[in-house]
Design an enzyme around this catalytic site. Structure first.
Site, mmCIF file in Angstrom:
data_model
loop_
_atom_site.group_PDB
_atom_site.id
_atom_site.type_symbol
_atom_site.label_atom_id
_atom_site.label_comp_id
_atom_site.label_asym_id
_atom_site.label_seq_id
_atom_site.Cartn_x
_atom_site.Cartn_y
_atom_site.Cartn_z
ATOM 1 N N LYS A 68 105.997 43.407 16.423
ATOM 2 C CA LYS A 68 106.189 43.684 17.845
ATOM 3 C C LYS A 68 106.489 45.165 18.025
ATOM 4 O O LYS A 68 107.219 45.768 17.221
ATOM 5 C CB LYS A 68 107.328 42.821 18.389
ATOM 6 C CG LYS A 68 107.511 42.896 19.901
ATOM 7 C CD LYS A 68 108.588 41.913 20.359
ATOM 8 C CE LYS A 68 108.814 41.991 21.858
ATOM 9 N NZ LYS A 68 109.841 41.031 22.330
ATOM 10 N N SER A 143 108.917 38.429 26.201
ATOM 11 C CA SER A 143 108.157 39.652 26.083
ATOM 12 C C SER A 143 107.283 39.732 24.837
ATOM 13 O O SER A 143 106.436 40.625 24.725
ATOM 14 C CB SER A 143 109.125 40.849 26.072
ATOM 15 O OG SER A 143 110.035 40.751 24.985
ATOM 16 N N SER A 167 112.459 35.494 24.804
ATOM 17 C CA SER A 167 111.248 36.283 24.580
ATOM 18 C C SER A 167 110.482 35.971 23.308
ATOM 19 O O SER A 167 109.371 36.461 23.120
ATOM 20 C CB SER A 167 111.583 37.785 24.597
ATOM 21 O OG SER A 167 111.905 38.200 25.895
#
Length: 487
Positions: A68, A143, A167
């Protein structure tokens, strides 16, 4: 032959036996990265120069994975999916990434996220919207959208994520995979771009529970650079997976799970809750005890507001260093104030600006007691409520959200006010730092849905084993978007 749709253990066996090489796996992952990028926009950076590593006894050695884009990676673009850091290349690795490198894992891309983790849709990253591999007209949630999309599409068996409200776990649910957020401090946050420090967790997205255990076994550990880490050297998650759950006690919350609480329920919500009931019956069939409990609806309805107040307040403070003077594209102006104003005005998205305004407002002296301090008090009430449940039960099991992934165009049916609590209850896992895992438990109209299991702090092995035992009884392990692989 496709290899990236296999589990970590399957890939390791192929590597050890010499039936495939690390170089071949990397090439396949890179080829699929470009294909997935074209279709779903999952990546900020694809590392076409990724090099193979030696295959050792470590299960992760030689196997590709994704990172990420809020994990600091030395010499590799790390943007947090924000224009404010669109050219930022760090000089150090996050501790979790260093730990994976020591294990021999091979990063092949950096995944798109909502800008600095502030968003639950996967639509606010500076490189554009991430589309759901199960249906390109729908969101992945956020996210950790890019990580979820890539794992679900079969680019590699796992990707790192971060979880401040849900997330990791909500994108996993929407993409039909596993999302695991360990106990707060099990994995170091050093080198993770901070959003809300008291809520931020590092974690992983995979296609089965065992893989989640393997990856976190390698990511975790005490770190002198993160004072919130703790010694988990006596916890061996993968070795603890035996599927023996007879006598385990689980509870679910009536106010969230009873269809009678939603007089205006959509057909999707009705089917989702009915599917969850079938999962509860499955728990009973393998020897676990299930009980319904009641939690004050007013308290449940406060979850989302508490999250907004606390996370925005902490974000405002954490990101005050984003001035355009230290790093990032320089703003225009003759003095530092105008330089900073221009930089922040031009480069932050409207969502980020709104969150900063909220955070600054609730921290103002005249507002702090009414908003921030009250939010902290309600957070404590919620955490204490869950901790009281953990005195009697091994875990709380609940459906994830109100159904499958939402439409990208924002179209959705109007739900009852109470449905907000059903959408946002995963945030309690961040309020208390509890270990929490989401696993797929079915489909609605061809789209995956999921359930969540959350337990008490430091009880990660127990929580993962419950999820592992339940996963074994369902046909959703190792599934790739567009089809289900049955064991």
């Amino acid at each position: 032959m496709d290899y990236m749709n296999k589990s970590i253990e399957e890939l390791h066996e192929l590597l050890i036996s010499g039936k495939v090489t690390s170089k071949e796996l990397i090439k396949e992952a890179l080829d699929k990265s470009h294909q997935v990028q074209d279709k779903y926009n999952a990546f900020v950076t694809i590392l076409d120069d990724a090099k193979e590593t030696s295959v050792t006894d470590n299960l992760l050695s030689g196997i590709p994975y994704g990172i990420k884009d809020n994990y600091s990676t030395k010499g590799i673009l790390s943007t947090g999916s924000s224009n404010t850091l669109k050219d930022y290349v760090p000089f150090f690795n996050a501790t979790a990434i260093d730990n994976l490198t020591k294990a021999g894992a091979v990063p092949v891309n950096k995944t798109v996220m909502d800008e600095f983790g502030m968003g639950g849709t996967g639509t606010t990253g500076h490189t554009g919207i991430v589309k759901n591999p199960w249906d390109e007209t729908r969101i992945c949630a956020g996210s950790s959208a890019g990580s979820a999309a890539a794992v679900a599409a079969g680019v590699y068996p796992y990707a790192t994520g971060s979880d401040t409200g849900d997330s990791i776990r909500k994108p996993a649910a929407y993409c039909g995979i596993v999302g695991y957020k360990p106990t707060y401090g099990m994995i170091s946050r050093y080198g993770l771009f901070p959003f809300a420090s008291s809520l931020d967790h590092c974690g992983v997205l995979t296609r089965n529970v065992a893989d989640a255990a393997i990856v976190v076994d390698n990511m975790k550990g005490i770190d002198k650079n993160d004072m919130t880490t703790w010694d988990s050297s006596n916890i061996h998650l993968k070795d603890s997976l035996d599927g023996k759950v007879k006598g385990k006690k689980l509870c679910y919350i009536k106010e969230l799970c009873d269809i009678e609480m939603y007089p205006n329920a959509t057909d999707e919500l009705k089917e989702h809750l009915n599917n969850f009931k079938k999962s509860l019956d499955l728990c009973k069939s393998i020897g676990m005890d299930l009980e319904e409990v009641s939690v004050d609806q007013t308290l449940l309805n406060a979850i989302a507001s508490v999250y907004v107040v606390i996370s925005c307040a902490e974000a405002t403070s954490n990101m005050s260093n984003l001035t355009g003077l230290i790093f990032g594209p320089r703003g225009e102006g003759k003095e530092w104030e105008s330089l900073m104003k221009d930089y922040r005005t031009k480069n932050f998205s409207p969502l980020i600006k709104r969150r900063f305004v909220i955070g600054s407002y609730v921290l103002q002296a005249e507002n702090k007691d009414r908003y921030f301090h009250n939010a902290q008090k309600v957070r404590r009430l919620l955490v204490d409520t869950w901790k009281d449940l953990f005195k009697k039960y091994d875990a709380v099991i609940l459906p994830v959200g109100t159904g499958p992934a939402k439409k990208l165009d924002g179209a959705e049916d109007i739900l009852d006010d109470n449905a907000t609590a059903l959408e946002e209850h995963l945030q309690v896992g961040n309020f208390g730092g509890f270990p929490s895992i989401t696993i797929p438990n079915g489909f609605i109209n061809g789209l995956p849905v999921a359930l969540n299991i959350t337990g008490n702090c430091y009880d990660d092995a127990n929580i993962l084993n419950i999820a592992y035992a339940l996963e074994k009884e369902m046909p959703y392990k190792n599934q790739i978007a567009g089809g289900v692989k049955h064991d």
